[in-house]
Write a protein that holds these residues in place. Sequence first.
Motif, PDB file in Angstrom:
ATOM      1  N   ASP A  50       0.824  -1.211   0.000  1.00 31.26           N
ATOM      2  CA  ASP A  50       0.000   0.000   0.000  1.00 31.26           C
ATOM      3  C   ASP A  50       0.859   1.263   0.000  1.00 31.26           C
ATOM      4  N   ASP A  51       2.121   1.156   0.494  1.00 32.51           N
ATOM      5  CA  ASP A  51       3.020   2.304   0.537  1.00 32.51           C
ATOM      6  C   ASP A  51       3.593   2.634  -0.840  1.00 32.51           C
ATOM      7  N   TYR A  52       3.574   1.681  -1.761  1.00 32.39           N
ATOM      8  CA  TYR A  52       4.172   1.876  -3.076  1.00 32.39           C
ATOM      9  C   TYR A  52       3.346   2.868  -3.886  1.00 32.39           C
ATOM     10  N   GLN A  53       4.044   3.802  -4.525  1.00 38.79           N
ATOM     11  CA  GLN A  53       3.368   4.766  -5.391  1.00 38.79           C
ATOM     12  C   GLN A  53       3.964   4.674  -6.789  1.00 38.79           C
ATOM     13  N   GLU A  54       3.114   4.541  -7.765  1.00 37.10           N
ATOM     14  CA  GLU A  54       3.562   4.528  -9.149  1.00 37.10           C
ATOM     15  C   GLU A  54       4.210   5.875  -9.467  1.00 37.10           C
ATOM     16  N   PRO A  55       5.297   5.863 -10.237  1.00 31.88           N
ATOM     17  CA  PRO A  55       5.884   7.152 -10.618  1.00 31.88           C
ATOM     18  C   PRO A  55       4.924   7.921 -11.522  1.00 31.88           C
TER      19      PRO A  55
END
Length: 72
Positions: free
Chosen positions: A31-36
Amino acid sequence: MKVTLDINDNKAAAFLNFVKSLDFIHIQTQDDYQEPTKKEILESINQGMKEVQLHKEGKKELQSAKDFLNEL
């Protein structure tokens, strides 16, 4: 340093409780991952193109593909 662990499901809860008690560890979830963003992607491509141009001009030495793969 980043470390990836595979933990048996029946032991994961106990392990996570222990790790969370350590103040020097940050647990990153999916959930912490953000797409560039599109802007970030384009900036990265632009930076790469600048490095290629510098290499063509003899101003920058690039790593060989073999050395890059050996680092993995």
